[in-house]
Structure formats: structure tokens, C-alpha cells
Motif scaffolding. Structure first.
Motif, PDB file in Angstrom:
ATOM      1  N   ASP A   1      81.810  46.715 165.305  1.00  0.00           N
ATOM      2  CA  ASP A   1      80.878  46.536 164.368  1.00  0.00           C
ATOM      3  C   ASP A   1      80.971  45.629 163.222  1.00  0.00           C
ATOM      4  O   ASP A   1      82.083  45.786 162.679  1.00  0.00           O
ATOM      5  N   THR A   2      79.787  45.277 162.680  1.00  0.00           N
ATOM      6  CA  THR A   2      79.742  44.497 161.537  1.00  0.00           C
ATOM      7  C   THR A   2      80.319  44.919 160.404  1.00  0.00           C
ATOM      8  O   THR A   2      81.115  44.445 159.598  1.00  0.00           O
ATOM      9  N   ALA A   3      79.792  46.210 159.918  1.00  0.00           N
ATOM     10  CA  ALA A   3      80.088  46.760 158.732  1.00  0.00           C
ATOM     11  C   ALA A   3      81.495  47.099 158.416  1.00  0.00           C
ATOM     12  O   ALA A   3      82.203  46.996 157.348  1.00  0.00           O
ATOM     13  N   TYR A   4      82.262  47.498 159.459  1.00  0.00           N
ATOM     14  CA  TYR A   4      83.772  47.868 159.424  1.00  0.00           C
ATOM     15  C   TYR A   4      84.386  46.638 159.577  1.00  0.00           C
ATOM     16  O   TYR A   4      85.359  46.453 158.550  1.00  0.00           O
ATOM     17  N   THR A   5      84.207  45.695 160.526  1.00  0.00           N
ATOM     18  CA  THR A   5      85.198  44.797 160.746  1.00  0.00           C
ATOM     19  C   THR A   5      84.905  43.558 159.800  1.00  0.00           C
ATOM     20  O   THR A   5      86.125  43.251 159.368  1.00  0.00           O
ATOM     21  N   GLU A   6      83.937  43.279 159.225  1.00  0.00           N
ATOM     22  CA  GLU A   6      83.591  42.252 158.157  1.00  0.00           C
ATOM     23  C   GLU A   6      84.339  42.738 156.858  1.00  0.00           C
ATOM     24  O   GLU A   6      84.554  41.677 156.204  1.00  0.00           O
ATOM     25  N   ARG A   7      84.214  43.932 156.690  1.00  0.00           N
ATOM     26  CA  ARG A   7      84.734  44.629 155.415  1.00  0.00           C
ATOM     27  C   ARG A   7      86.353  44.046 155.240  1.00  0.00           C
ATOM     28  O   ARG A   7      86.725  43.710 154.038  1.00  0.00           O
ATOM     29  N   TYR A   8      86.945  43.937 156.164  1.00  0.00           N
ATOM     30  CA  TYR A   8      88.499  43.597 156.202  1.00  0.00           C
ATOM     31  C   TYR A   8      88.772  42.456 156.803  1.00  0.00           C
ATOM     32  O   TYR A   8      89.852  41.506 156.252  1.00  0.00           O
ATOM     33  N   LEU A   9      87.997  41.566 157.581  1.00  0.00           N
ATOM     34  CA  LEU A   9      88.358  40.347 158.110  1.00  0.00           C
ATOM     35  C   LEU A   9      87.148  39.185 157.676  1.00  0.00           C
ATOM     36  O   LEU A   9      87.467  38.159 158.238  1.00  0.00           O
ATOM     37  N   GLY A  10      85.864  39.709 157.038  1.00  0.00           N
ATOM     38  CA  GLY A  10      85.049  38.821 156.829  1.00  0.00           C
ATOM     39  C   GLY A  10      84.162  38.161 158.337  1.00  0.00           C
ATOM     40  O   GLY A  10      84.267  39.137 159.316  1.00  0.00           O
ATOM     41  N   LEU A  11      83.629  37.219 158.269  1.00  0.00           N
ATOM     42  CA  LEU A  11      82.902  36.666 159.433  1.00  0.00           C
ATOM     43  C   LEU A  11      83.811  36.043 160.375  1.00  0.00           C
ATOM     44  O   LEU A  11      84.847  35.387 159.928  1.00  0.00           O
ATOM     45  N   PRO A  12      83.604  36.255 161.507  1.00  0.00           N
ATOM     46  CA  PRO A  12      84.686  35.739 162.592  1.00  0.00           C
ATOM     47  C   PRO A  12      84.771  34.238 162.424  1.00  0.00           C
ATOM     48  O   PRO A  12      85.839  33.690 162.904  1.00  0.00           O
ATOM     49  N   ASP A  13      83.748  33.460 162.412  1.00  0.00           N
ATOM     50  CA  ASP A  13      83.654  31.763 162.062  1.00  0.00           C
ATOM     51  C   ASP A  13      84.420  31.570 160.802  1.00  0.00           C
ATOM     52  O   ASP A  13      84.718  30.383 160.712  1.00  0.00           O
ATOM     53  N   GLN A  14      84.432  32.464 159.830  1.00  0.00           N
ATOM     54  CA  GLN A  14      84.939  31.954 158.557  1.00  0.00           C
ATOM     55  C   GLN A  14      86.806  32.467 158.483  1.00  0.00           C
ATOM     56  O   GLN A  14      87.202  31.866 157.616  1.00  0.00           O
ATOM     57  N   ASP A  15      87.188  33.189 159.348  1.00  0.00           N
ATOM     58  CA  ASP A  15      88.494  33.687 159.109  1.00  0.00           C
ATOM     59  C   ASP A  15      88.926  33.622 160.732  1.00  0.00           C
ATOM     60  O   ASP A  15      89.392  34.763 161.225  1.00  0.00           O
ATOM     61  N   VAL A  16      89.136  32.584 161.286  1.00  0.00           N
ATOM     62  CA  VAL A  16      89.608  32.513 162.772  1.00  0.00           C
ATOM     63  C   VAL A  16      90.955  32.800 162.704  1.00  0.00           C
ATOM     64  O   VAL A  16      91.242  34.010 163.765  1.00  0.00           O
ATOM     65  N   ALA A  17      92.012  32.552 161.835  1.00  0.00           N
ATOM     66  CA  ALA A  17      93.068  33.116 161.977  1.00  0.00           C
ATOM     67  C   ALA A  17      93.560  34.666 161.781  1.00  0.00           C
ATOM     68  O   ALA A  17      94.080  35.259 162.357  1.00  0.00           O
ATOM     69  N   GLY A  18      92.725  35.291 160.784  1.00  0.00           N
ATOM     70  CA  GLY A  18      92.951  36.633 160.842  1.00  0.00           C
ATOM     71  C   GLY A  18      92.433  37.335 161.897  1.00  0.00           C
ATOM     72  O   GLY A  18      93.063  38.547 162.240  1.00  0.00           O
ATOM     73  N   TYR A  19      91.418  36.840 162.608  1.00  0.00           N
ATOM     74  CA  TYR A  19      90.791  37.544 163.739  1.00  0.00           C
ATOM     75  C   TYR A  19      91.681  37.440 164.808  1.00  0.00           C
ATOM     76  O   TYR A  19      91.834  38.374 165.775  1.00  0.00           O
ATOM     77  N   ARG A  20      92.516  36.299 165.193  1.00  0.00           N
ATOM     78  CA  ARG A  20      93.484  35.936 165.994  1.00  0.00           C
ATOM     79  C   ARG A  20      94.647  36.755 165.781  1.00  0.00           C
ATOM     80  O   ARG A  20      95.221  37.628 166.753  1.00  0.00           O
TER      81      ARG A  20
ATOM     82  N   ALA B   1      68.857  56.620 159.564  1.00  0.00           N
ATOM     83  CA  ALA B   1      69.805  55.602 158.952  1.00  0.00           C
ATOM     84  C   ALA B   1      70.140  54.829 160.024  1.00  0.00           C
ATOM     85  O   ALA B   1      70.296  55.285 161.197  1.00  0.00           O
ATOM     86  N   GLU B   2      70.182  53.381 159.938  1.00  0.00           N
ATOM     87  CA  GLU B   2      70.542  52.609 161.059  1.00  0.00           C
ATOM     88  C   GLU B   2      71.937  52.758 161.213  1.00  0.00           C
ATOM     89  O   GLU B   2      72.987  53.488 160.504  1.00  0.00           O
ATOM     90  N   PHE B   3      72.477  52.094 162.425  1.00  0.00           N
ATOM     91  CA  PHE B   3      73.931  52.268 162.716  1.00  0.00           C
ATOM     92  C   PHE B   3      74.689  52.178 161.768  1.00  0.00           C
ATOM     93  O   PHE B   3      75.728  52.831 161.799  1.00  0.00           O
ATOM     94  N   ALA B   4      74.859  50.741 161.174  1.00  0.00           N
ATOM     95  CA  ALA B   4      75.793  50.362 160.205  1.00  0.00           C
ATOM     96  C   ALA B   4      75.983  51.694 159.082  1.00  0.00           C
ATOM     97  O   ALA B   4      77.044  51.980 158.522  1.00  0.00           O
ATOM     98  N   ALA B   5      75.028  52.048 158.472  1.00  0.00           N
ATOM     99  CA  ALA B   5      74.964  52.985 157.430  1.00  0.00           C
ATOM    100  C   ALA B   5      75.492  54.392 158.051  1.00  0.00           C
ATOM    101  O   ALA B   5      76.339  54.916 157.349  1.00  0.00           O
ATOM    102  N   ALA B   6      75.005  54.793 159.003  1.00  0.00           N
ATOM    103  CA  ALA B   6      75.410  56.118 159.621  1.00  0.00           C
ATOM    104  C   ALA B   6      77.086  56.167 160.071  1.00  0.00           C
ATOM    105  O   ALA B   6      77.794  57.102 159.985  1.00  0.00           O
ATOM    106  N   GLU B   7      77.336  54.854 160.797  1.00  0.00           N
ATOM    107  CA  GLU B   7      78.706  54.846 161.370  1.00  0.00           C
ATOM    108  C   GLU B   7      79.788  54.341 160.334  1.00  0.00           C
ATOM    109  O   GLU B   7      80.901  55.013 160.382  1.00  0.00           O
ATOM    110  N   GLU B   8      79.348  53.420 159.565  1.00  0.00           N
ATOM    111  CA  GLU B   8      80.443  52.837 158.576  1.00  0.00           C
ATOM    112  C   GLU B   8      80.211  53.242 156.915  1.00  0.00           C
ATOM    113  O   GLU B   8      81.018  52.903 156.158  1.00  0.00           O
ATOM    114  N   LEU B   9      79.002  53.382 156.451  1.00  0.00           N
ATOM    115  CA  LEU B   9      78.766  53.515 155.070  1.00  0.00           C
ATOM    116  C   LEU B   9      78.829  55.020 154.654  1.00  0.00           C
ATOM    117  O   LEU B   9      78.351  55.380 153.370  1.00  0.00           O
TER     118      LEU B   9
END
Length: 739
Positions: free
Chosen positions: A634-653, A197-205
């Protein structure tokens, strides 16, 4: 006077050298050492217990009460005798970088025999130990080491004749009778892995498998992960500066993930038939289920935003897929719960091939469903007042299932349900946590690992009606006296735990410590005292330790958990503050003018936020391994809650500790392992830079090692240092008033 960061670091380095003397001088610190040395009094308990196929015995792993070396044991139910089947030494285990990373993903801190599987015929088993494979004869108890080493992720075929394992990034098949092996896949390399399993699957899925046998043992599905596009991160070991840094492929939020595809290949090798689905639109492979009952192959895949999930039926002969059902959620779709020990993943096909079981929280709570073969809903099985937690057994001969549910949020219970009438029969409902395992094709008995509300842990054999017929022997150290209270508090009804000193006397007024996680995916307050042994050690030093589950934590309902969408901190912070204040109003012994906070990982992140944003309540904090800037996580955790960084600048800030660093006005200790490959040390480094830039003082403890504190001496000394820091900054009242 507060110590400087430099002085505290010096102190942390000296801590290990004078810890032995400190124990001799202050026996009150023994509690921390005992808790760490026994891993919370869990060492010596049977692990991964399973009934043998003939029902006459049980196999399990067990270490000593104060060591991590697991051995494989066989327990004879009739005689009550136990036999150690392995006697492996693990002091000098040499693990590959890949195996160390796999264990980190699985949160595995044990050594020795760390996994085993039993053949369906009940005559043999395989066990794995630090890359070696052992064949165990269950009749004469003989153990044979199979040729070779550095075997990874071994999987026993359903017929018990072959092992699929990974070596040098390719899948190999080993004949169990001869020990001969052959390579099945080809072209594997560090950036193109097969069978893991790749990192995203093993760590977050929660998917740790990378290959799956067909029910007839003739074929395998395997994962191929192309890591070449994933950011390369390097971790150097400061203790060994002559050693080259180790490269890891780490998918940071907003950056490319591994490209994953699944292939079907014959056991002897040859041509790979690739399974075809839109893996650009649905790149996450959540589950692979090759049904033993029907031979049907199913996939569960998810889009990168994790707002859409698809269940696909696969034609193994052609690799073509057909969609059976879809799950949607505007925030995110949670992955259906899986029985970790029984291996019953969803979807689970019934033998008629016309129905399958599936779980959804579409109603707001998890419920198990009966579905037609085309994916349409037949009917909902489990009631909403028993939120579904896992499918443990399907007994089609008697038209019944066994499932685990969470009837009171702070514990689990086990039930049987009649598939014809819907009637539910309780099987194991004593307060605490029940983890159930059914052996393959045996429905008349099961193993129940019961972490009880009285602090005990029993690994028991239960019969068809839930009666305990035997208890597997353990050598664990008994849990010392504890003083824990579980309750709900506040207008929102927060699940809460209050830990007082064992010698607490009415009329005392003690400082309060919030032991916190408060993040998604993890519930802190569970009615299982053994899980909270270290908190009792802290309370015994003259504190009242409290924990709460607020919005964003699982186990309540859909809206409660998803309140953190696009903002990881505001709702959790509001709820933890409200919960602590509600406890303070309820219990006069809590001195609300002396409140501290500590946590690890997301709890460390919360701690830093708490002292910066609510200094009126939190007078000091100790933040361990905090993910400071989620654009570095990491992607699978962070983007689940905040989306992509360039699409939710306010949420990441809003969710970034650095946004508030200049507000720090209370004592804050940061603790981080410099070789952490989960929450990289760059997080704490960024925070220290921001605090220095803002002219805000802080304290720092650097640790050798990774995200897990597996070394008992290290863990005990970190706990003691944390306790002393909180005690120093929450001093006792001297003038009759708290301040």
C-alpha cells in the motif's frame, strides 16, 4: 530429502485432521496448542479498563481463559465484587464485509462486546457487539438493545445523550433515551463513504476514527472518502467457488489514494460545511482533535511523501484553516505518539486557549513541548533521557501532566511532571510495559495495565502517587515456565532476546532460530515474557530462539530508524546478521552452523531475503505472508520509506525479493493466506513463479483466511509445521561436528 511444494501443501491440508492424534502422541506439542488457544495467555485478562466517573468502580471487557467472547464487566472497588453487565452469545456472529475489514485493520480478533463508552454523568454506557448497540444502565445494571443492526464505528456524544454511528456508508444519530435514529449525511455508497477512516488512515496512520463530536454535542466532523479512483482488487474464496469474489479498494504504491475531505454538520443534519485546506498537497488526515477544554478544532495533515506535516487551526463556523506549525524531515515525519486508551491526542489545548501541547522528534528523540497559541515554541517539557511515548493526563488544576516514556528501550514507565518547575515524579517504573488510562476529568487515580518482566500481567488501580490500591480480577491461564534473557549485544548495542529451553542444561549445543520482524514501526525486543510465549514453545523443542532490533526499528533515535530510507533491506539484514553472530560469540551453547530464521509479514519478507542473501549463516527459513514486491503493497507504508515507484526504481529493485530469487540455495517454506487483504497473495504467487523460472526448489503451505491467524487450531498447526520444517533442516549433530 526436501518435500516438493505439492507434497508439502498436501501435508498442510492433512495437518488439521491429525493434530488431535499428534497431541495425544507427543505432549511436547501441547505448548503450541495452549499458546494459540489462549492467544499467548492474554484471554481472560481485563481489557480497555476505565474508572467510572464517580471513581467507585471500573468497567472493563473480559473473555474466558480460552474463548474470545468479550463481555462488559463492572468492578466495585469498595467491595471487590464484579458483575457481568452483558451476556451476549457470539458463536454465530454475522459480520458485514465492511466490519470484517475494519477489524482486520484494527487487528481485532475478539468477538462479543468489542467496544464500550461511558457517559460523563456515569449513569450509562454504550456497548457494541457485531453491529448491535447496547445501552447499559450502570445504576441497575439493565441492558437494552437499541433498534437496528449493522451499526458501525459508534461514538457516544460528550453529553451522553446521542450515538453517532455508520450504516449504509452514511452517518446516523441515535437518541439514547428513545432509540430513534435519523440519517445525518446522504449519498453514501461503497465508493463514497461517510464517517469511517479510509484504508490508508486505518492501516498505516494509526487513525481508526472517521467522525468526531463537538464538545457541546451539537455538531459532528465527519470524513468523506471518495474511493472511486482507487484500484479495485478482487479476493475470491477458494473454499467457496460458487461465491462471487469480494471487491476491495486497495491503494497500491504509486497509484491513487482515496480523496478525503472533512465536513462539519449539525447533529440533526442539514448543510455540510467543508473544512478547507490544500488536500491535494496534504492528502493524509492524520489526526482530528476537537478540544473539550477550549472548543478549538485542530487538524494534523501530511503530504503524500510524508516529509511534511502541518498542524491546522480550524474555524468551525467558516471551515477556514490557519497553519499553527509545521514538521519537516528529508526522510519522513513520524506521527506524534497518541495515548491509545486515554484518548489524549496531540495537539492538546490547555484551558486558557493560549497554549497547547505537542510532541516532536526534531531533536532526534521524542519530546513533549509547550507551544503558544500561534504555534511558536514556549519550551520543551520532557527530557531527552526519557523519550516521550504518550500523553496520558493533563491536570491543569494542579499544573501537572502524566506521561509514559521509554527509559530503557525495552520497556515503558509512567511519570508525573510539574508544569511550573519541570520536576518529574516516577509513578510506575517496574520493569515491563505500562499502558495507562485516566478517566475523563479524574486525575486522582488511574488504571495501569502492566505486562511485567516476570511474565505476569496485572490491571491495577493506582492512586495519585502511583500506589496500587486494587487489582482487577482476571481468569487468564497462568504463563508456564519460561527461560528468557534480555540484553544488548554487539558493537551497535542491539537490543536482543535469547530464549532457551526451560530444561536447558549447561554444556548443551543447540541450533539457533532467529525469530524476526526487523521492519519499521515495530519493536520486537520488549521485556514482557507473556508476549513471547510462542517463542518459548519453539525453544522447548530443542532450539535457542533469538530476536534483535536493528536499524529501521523504532524506539532508539531518528537516524537509527531512518537508516532504511530508499532501501528496506540492506541495513536490517546487516544488523540482524551482525547481532546473531555477536550472540553466537557470547554464548557457546549456540551452534552457529545450524541457524534458521522465520517471521511473518515484514518478518516473512526478511526471512526470504535472509536465506537468499546470507546462505552461509541461515540454513533454512519459513517466510509467512511476505510482501515480496513492495510495488504491490500500500501507498502510505511503502512510499514513506521508498517514495514513488517511478521516482526510485533502484530502491524498489534493491528491496524486492524477486531480485534475488535465483540465488536461493537453502530450504525455504512459504506460508500465505489466500484471502489476505493486507499482504495480497499475489506476493507469494510472484515469488513462486520466479523460483520456478529459476529452477529453485521451495516449499509451500497455503492457508484459508487473512493476514491474521485468529483461529487457534490453525495457528497452532502452522506453528508446529514451522517447527518441524526447521527441525528437519537443522538436524542434530551425528559425527561430533556441526555441519
Amino acid at each position: 530429502m526436501r518435500q516438493s511444494a505439492r507434497n508439502l501443501l498436501m501435508g498442510s491440508l492433512l495437518l488439521a485432521t491429525w493434530h488431535g492424534g499428534a497431541r495425544a502422541a507427543d505432549t511436547s506439542l501441547d505448548c503450541f496448542a495452549q499458546s494459540a488457544a489462549t492467544q499467548g495467555y492474554s484471554l481472560g485478562l481485563p481489557r480497555n479498563a476505565t474508572l467510572t466517573p464517580d471513581g467507585r468502580g471500573a468497567l472493563f471487557l473480559r473473555s474466558g481463559p480460552r474463548d474470545t467472547a468479550l463481555q462488559l464487566w463492572l468492578y466495585d472497588i469498595a467491595s471487590g465484587q464484579e458483575t457481568a453487565l452483558t451476556h451476549v452469545a457470539s458463536k454465530d456472529e454475522h459480520l458485514s464485509v465492511e466490519e470484517k475489514a475494519r477489524r482486520e485493520r484494527a487487528r481485532l480478533t475478539m468477538t462479543g462486546v468489542t467496544a464500550f463508552e461511558v457517559a460523563d454523568n456515569g449513569r450509562s454506557a454504550i456497548a457494541s457487539q457485531a453491529g448491535r448497540l447496547l445501552k447499559v444502565n450502570l445504576t441497575d445494571h439493565g441492558v437494552t438493545a437499541l433498534p437496528g443492526d449493522q451499526w458501525g464505528a459508534p461514538r457516544l456524544s460528550p453529553d451522553g445523550r446521542y450515538i453517532a454511528a455508520v450504516k449504509d456508508n452514511d452517518v446516523h444519530v441515535i437518541a439514547l433515551d428513545s432509540g430513534k435514529s435519523h440519517r445525518v449525511t446522504h449519498g453514501g455508497k461503497p465508493d463514497l463513504t461517510h464517517g469511517v477512516a479510509e484504508f490508508a488512515a486505518a492501516e498505516e496512520l494509526d487513525r481508526h476514527d472517521g467522525m468526531w463530536w463537538s464538545p457541546d454535542s451539537r455538531s459532528l466532523v465527519y470524513e468523506e472518502a471518495d474511493l472511486s479512483g482507487v484500484e479495485e482488487h478482487y479476493i475470491a474464496d477458494p473454499e467457496n467457488p460458487a461465491t462471487a469474489p469480494v471487491a476491495f479498494r486497495y491503494p497500491k504504491a504509486g497509484t491513487p489514494n482515496a480523496r478525503v475531505r472533512l465536513g462539519i454538520i449539525k447533529r440533526h443534519g442539514g448543510h455540510t460545511r467543508w473544512i478547507r485546506w490544500d488536500n491535494n498537497a496534504y492528502p493524509y488526515v492524520v489526526r482530528v482533535v476537537w478540544s473539550k477544554e477550549t472548543g478549538r478544532l485542530s487538524l494534523v495533515v501530511m503530504n503524500r511523501a510524508q516529509s511534511e506535516e502541518r498542524v491546522l487551526d480550524v474555524n468551525p463556523r467558516t471551515g477556514r484553516t490557519t497553519e499553527l506549525l509545521a514538521e519537516h524531515d528529508p526522510a519522513w515525519v513520524n506521527i506524534a505518539p497518541t495515548a491509545r486508551t486515554s484518548g489524549l491526542s496531540l495537539p492538546h489545548w490547555l484551558k486558557d486557549g493560549q497554549h497547547f501541547l505537542w510532541a516532536s522528534e526534531r531533536s532526534g528523540k521524542w519530546q513533549l513541548e509547550m507551544r503558544h497559541a500561534d504555534g511558536t515554541l514556549d519550551h520543551v517539557l520532557t527530557p531527552a533521557n526519557l523519550p516521550f511515548a504518550s500523553l496520558d493526563d493533563v491536570d491543569e488544576a494542579h499544573h501537572a501532566i502524566t506521561f509514559t516514556a521509554t527509559p530503557d528501550r525495552m520497556g515503558t514507565a509512567v511519570y508525573r511532571q510539574d508544569l511550573d518547575t519541570g520536576a518529574i515524579t516516577p509513578l510506575a517504573t517496574d520493569a515491563g510495559l505500562h499502558q495507562v488510562h485516566f478517566a475523563s476529568d479524574r486525575h486522582d487515580a488511574f488504571i495501569d495495565r502492566f505486562n511485567a518482566a516476570d511474565g505476569s500481567v496485572h490491571v491495577a488501580l493506582r492512586d495519585h502517587d502511583g500506589r496500587i490500591t486494587a487489582t482487577l480480577p482476571d481468569v487468564a491461564q497462568a504463563l508456564p515456565a519460561f527461560n528468557m534473557q534480555f540484553l544488548t549485544v554487539g558493537a551497535q548495542g542491539y537490543d536482543a532476546m535469547v530464549v532457551r529451553p526451560v530444561n536447558f542444561r549447561r554444556g548443551q549445543r543447540l541450533p539457533v532460530i532467529l525469530s524476526v520482524y526487523a521492519g519499521p514501526g515495530y519493536k520486537e525486543v520488549l521485556r514482557a515474557p507473556r508476549m513471547h510465549a510462542e517463542k518459548q514453545c519453539l525453544a522447548n523443542q530443542g532450539f535457542i530462539v533469538v530476536s534483535l532490533d536493528g536499524r529501521g526499528t523504532p524506539g532508539r533515535d531518528r537516524d537509527w530508524e531512518r537508516a532504511i530510507r530508499n532501501d528496506l533491506i540492506d541495513a536490517p539484514l546487516e544488523d540482524q546478521v551482525a547481532g546473531v553472530k555477536a550472540l553466537g560469540q557470547k554464548f557457546p551453547e549456540m551452534d552457529m552452523n545450524r541457524v534458521g530464521v522465520y517471521g511473518w509479514s515484514f518478518g516473512g519478507y526478511f526471512t526470504a531475503m535472509a536465506v537468499m542473501r546470507h546462505p552461509e549463516l541461515f540454513r533454512a527459513g519459513v517466510a509467512g505472508a511476505p510482501p515480496v514486491d513492495f510495488s504491490d503493497y500500500d501507498t502510505a507504508y511503502t512510499e514513506r520509506y521508498l517514495g514513488l515507484p517511478d521516482q526510485d526504481v533502484a530502491g524498489y529493485r534493491t528491496s524486492n525479493v524477486l531480485t534475488y530469487a535465483a540465488n536461493l540455495s537453502r530450504p525455504l517454506m512459504l506460508i500465505h493466506g489466500v484471502t489476505d487483504d493486507n499482504v495480497y497473495f499475489i506476493n507469494t504467487l510472484k515469488l513462486t513463479r520466479a523460483l520456478i523460472t529459476a529452477g529453485r526448489p521451495y516449499d509451500l503451505m497455503l492457508l484459508p483466511g487473512t493476514h491474521m491467524l485468529s483461529d487457534p487450531i490453525l495457528r497452532a498447526n502452522v506453528s508446529i509445521a514451522r517447527m518441524r520444517y526447521l527441525k528437519d533442516h537443522l538436524p542434530p549433530v551425528r559425527s561430533g561436528k556441526s555441519g
